[in-house]
Design an enzyme around this catalytic site. Structure first.
Site, PDB file in Angstrom:
ATOM      1  CG  ASP A 274      -1.915  -1.162   1.190  1.00 47.12           C
ATOM      2  OD1 ASP A 274      -2.330  -1.565   0.088  1.00 47.12           O
ATOM      3  OD2 ASP A 274      -2.225  -1.686   2.275  1.00 47.12           O
TER       4      ASP A 274
ATOM      5  CG  HIS B   8      27.777 -17.994  -0.637  1.00 44.04           C
ATOM      6  ND1 HIS B   8      28.105 -17.621  -1.922  1.00 44.04           N
ATOM      7  CD2 HIS B   8      26.915 -17.037  -0.178  1.00 44.04           C
ATOM      8  CE1 HIS B   8      27.491 -16.489  -2.227  1.00 44.04           C
ATOM      9  NE2 HIS B   8      26.755 -16.119  -1.178  1.00 44.04           N
TER      10      HIS B   8
ATOM     11  NE  ARG C   5      22.141 -13.093 -10.720  1.00 46.59           N
ATOM     12  CZ  ARG C   5      22.955 -12.793  -9.723  1.00 46.59           C
ATOM     13  NH1 ARG C   5      22.812 -13.384  -8.536  1.00 46.59           N
ATOM     14  NH2 ARG C   5      23.912 -11.898  -9.872  1.00 46.59           N
TER      15      ARG C   5
ATOM     16  CG  ASP D 147      24.999 -15.001  -6.133  1.00 47.64           C
ATOM     17  OD1 ASP D 147      25.044 -13.888  -6.681  1.00 47.64           O
ATOM     18  OD2 ASP D 147      25.631 -15.298  -5.108  1.00 47.64           O
TER      19      ASP D 147
ATOM     20  CD  GLU E 287      26.857 -12.742 -10.006  1.00 48.01           C
ATOM     21  OE1 GLU E 287      27.264 -11.615  -9.689  1.00 48.01           O
ATOM     22  OE2 GLU E 287      26.770 -13.697  -9.196  1.00 48.01           O
TER      23      GLU E 287
ATOM     24  CG  HIS F 217      22.150  -6.903  -6.868  1.00 44.27           C
ATOM     25  ND1 HIS F 217      22.063  -7.587  -8.065  1.00 44.27           N
ATOM     26  CD2 HIS F 217      22.786  -7.742  -6.007  1.00 44.27           C
ATOM     27  CE1 HIS F 217      22.613  -8.777  -7.937  1.00 44.27           C
ATOM     28  NE2 HIS F 217      23.057  -8.897  -6.695  1.00 44.27           N
ATOM     29  CG  ASP F 218      26.346  -7.641  -7.414  1.00 48.37           C
ATOM     30  OD1 ASP F 218      26.226  -7.601  -6.177  1.00 48.37           O
ATOM     31  OD2 ASP F 218      26.092  -8.659  -8.084  1.00 48.37           O
TER      32      ASP F 218
ATOM     33  CG  ASP G  57      26.971  -3.775  -2.728  1.00 46.35           C
ATOM     34  OD1 ASP G  57      26.266  -3.458  -1.765  1.00 46.35           O
ATOM     35  OD2 ASP G  57      27.513  -4.888  -2.842  1.00 46.35           O
TER      36      ASP G  57
ATOM     37  NE  ARG H 195      22.816  -4.274  -3.170  1.00 47.55           N
ATOM     38  CZ  ARG H 195      23.591  -5.156  -2.536  1.00 47.55           C
ATOM     39  NH1 ARG H 195      23.495  -5.297  -1.219  1.00 47.55           N
ATOM     40  NH2 ARG H 195      24.472  -5.878  -3.208  1.00 47.55           N
TER      41      ARG H 195
END
Length: 612
Positions: free
Chosen positions: A191, A285, A364, A366, A395, A460-461, A505, A509
């Site tokens: 909202d 990881h 995707r 990582d 990636e 985002h990196d 980064d 973000r």
């Protein structure tokens, strides 16, 4: 002719099946060294047996120069899987004139029905014919000849049923698709009730905001208006951080984002609106709070999970340097041993769960290049057995050719393009160097993958593209133009359509800005470019660059239709006189031949259906 520059190898990078009945063969030469390249081919067994009545002549096809770099030219030729048998009756007549064995003569006389028949090859023997103004060379089985080779030992051999077994199709929906990357915690709260930290500048790594799965669903009309084809969510699983690349439980959606039911609703509503969804898997990881690693910390060498990780010594402690392998030397992200059968079984169950339970459309992956090839091969088989149209995107920031041969990934996040585009706009690369990077991709990529390549200018990196180009609006327009007109499937990082700002980064973000007063002109531009990207020329077409040092000029073309893209990197206007009657596809007006300083045009002939 520079023979040392000629390259062709018997592997999937240089020959592969391209559709049900055709194969592409590739060869690399020195730049401008050849004027003509052809492929000679035949059925290996017909040549070796030299059977009466069966033609063993060479069939030739022309190769096309598909790319050029500063050093090399790349040629491709397409051969069929069948050969047409001509001249059989004459060969039989010639044989019968000298044959005195009635039984043998009767047998070969019965083979006249093969005249003009198509015969599928078993093993294709082939070689290349390379020519220039001064000489002609034949190249087969890694040797050069002055005359057409006759012995199949002097040729390359391609066994077709083996090529068929390695033939792979990437998801058709993903070719040229526009993928919108969302960082779930920072895209949209439910909202639009923003947390106090939403507009924090700079954004910090430990800042928590209240973006949610429900908030993403409520913004589907925004995504629909933008025109994207799919969304890619960074991890949504239970984790300790806002980025969630430190998974605590892969089977649980982080309650801070929403519930299992809310995620199911999101997927359903996206599909109802014709939008696919891709999830981010982190199988390299985990968090130290993941159940297997927690057990190791508690029970040390007595833990049944000790081989799920790469433990160097016991007792295990969380410190630097760590007692185990970890992502980027960070002790909080211990690296999984994906060759352990129980660890692998668990991760495969995770993969199956989101495909079967939620019907997502792809993954995707990582840090994909730090996980073993054998794991990804098995992963692909599993995912494709559940959903053959599941997109598998890795990636990988560097050369990814070994992952794109049909048995691992459908595509990769193409940071080669990322570096090329940013480098061009920040003067790291000249126009010629930029072209060389893009042309090498065309020359060395498989066409089964080429238009799936996920090109990007930010993620985002990385720092935001608007920051990377020093807040230059003209360069922003050029960056977006390249993103949506170069071959591949663009990934648009959330907020880049609104020219959002953000440093490296984690500042890249920041919370999404939906305010229509905020850079709505850039939103409208990206929306136009997305619409243009759906044209066949830009979605599936090939690319040709034109040599010029003053500006970048290339065309995308398919089936007789062409679109020209021209970017002016000078501060002054330029005049181009060879496009009379063309339409500027951005303004929908006739192109007057003038490109403003640091400007862009995308044009096509006014009679083309592309202009409509």
């Amino acid at each position: 002719m520079e023979l040392s520059s000629i390259l062709h190898y018997l592997n999937e990078a240089f020959h592969y099946k391209v559709d049900d009945h055709h194969y592409i063969l590739k060869i690399i030469t020195k730049k401008n060294d050849c004027t003509k390249v052809r492929i000679g081919f035949m059925e290996k067994y017909f040549r070796e047996k030299n059977m009466p009545g069966i033609p063993s002549e060479v069939f030739y096809v022309d190769c096309k120069k598909v790319a050029s770099t500063s050093r090399n030219d790349y040629y491709e030729g397409i051969i069929p899987d069948k050969i047409t048998l001509h001249g059989i009756n004459k060969k039989i007549d010639d044989f019968l004139n000298v044959c005195d064995n009635q039984e043998v003569a009767k047998h070969f006389d019965s083979m006249r029905y093969l005249e003009n028949q198509d015969v599928e090859m078993i093993a294709c023997a082939y070689f290349f014919l390379l020519e220039n103004e001064n000489e002609k060379k034949y190249y087969g089985n890694y040797k050069f000849y002055d005359h057409e080779p006759t012995d199949t030992m002097s040729m390359f051999i391609m066994v077709l049923h083996q090529e068929n077994a390695s033939y792979f199709k990437t998801p058709s929906w993903a070719k040229g698709a526009i993928i919108y990357q969302i960082f779930p915690e920072r895209f949209a709260p439910t909202d639009l009730q923003y947390s106090l930290s939403w507009n924090q500048v700079p954004m910090q790594s430990n800042t928590r905001t209240n973006g949610s799965i429900k908030g993403i669903e409520q913004q589907i009309p925004y995504l629909k208006a933008l025109g994207i084809d799919a969304i890619y969510l960074t991890p949504i699983f239970l984790a300790n951080s806002s980025h969630r690349y430190d998974s605590v439980d892969y089977m649980v959606i982080d309650p801070l984002l929403g519930s299992k039911e809310e995620f199911k609703s999101l997927v359903q509503k996206l599909h109802e609106n014709g939008i696919k969804i891709i999830l981010d898997l982190v199988f390299n990881h985990t968090s130290t709070q993941f159940f297997a690693f927690k057990d190791i910390l508690q029970k040390q060498d007595k833990s049944k999970y000790k081989d799920w990780y790469f433990i160097k010594k016991f007792p295990v402690e969380m410190k630097l340097p760590s007692d185990y392998l970890s992502f980027s030397f960070y002790p909080g992200m211990p690296k999984l041993n994906t060759r352990n059968k129980d660890c692998r079984k668990y991760l495969f169950n995770v993969s199956r769960y989101y495909l079967e339970e939620f019907h997502i459309d792809g993954y995707r992956l990582d840090v994909a290049n730090e996980v073993t090839h054998d794991f990804w091969k098995a992963f692909r088989k599993l995912c494709k057995s559940i959903n053959p149209d599941c997109l598998i995107m890795g990636e990988i920031w560097y050369d990814s050719s070994t992952y794109l041969r049909g048995d691992e990934f459908d595509s990769i996040m193409n940071y080669t393009y990322f570096d090329a585009i940013r480098g061009l706009l920040t003067n790291k690369f000249s126009i010629e160097e930029f072209i060389t990077i893009i042309e090498r991709e065309r020359g060395e990529s498989s066409l089964t993958y080429y238009h799936n390549s996920n090109i990007l200018v930010g993620s985002h990196d990385t720092d935001r593209i608007y920051n990377a180009i020093n807040h230059d609006k003209n360069k922003f327009i050029q960056a977006m133009t390249l993103l949506f007109t170069l071959p591949g499937s663009p990934i648009l990082y959330y907020g880049d359509e609104k020219m959002m700002e953000g440093g490296k980064d984690p500042d890249c973000r920041r919370g999404m800005i939906f305010d229509e007063k905020y850079h709505q002109d850039s939103f409208n531009l990206v929306k136009k470019l997305i619409k243009l990207k759906k044209l066949p020329c830009l979605k599936y077409g090939d690319i040709k660059f034109f040599e010029t040092k003053e500006y970048l000029k290339f065309k995308r073309f398919i089936n007789g239709e062409s679109i020209y893209i021209i970017l002016n990197f000078k501060d002054k206007k330029i005049h181009i006189n060879d496009f009379d009657g063309y339409i500027n596809l951005i303004t929908k007006s006739p192109f007057d031949g003038i490109i403003d300083g640091n400007g862009v045009v995308i044009i096509t002939n006014g009679n083309s259906s592309n202009a409509k």
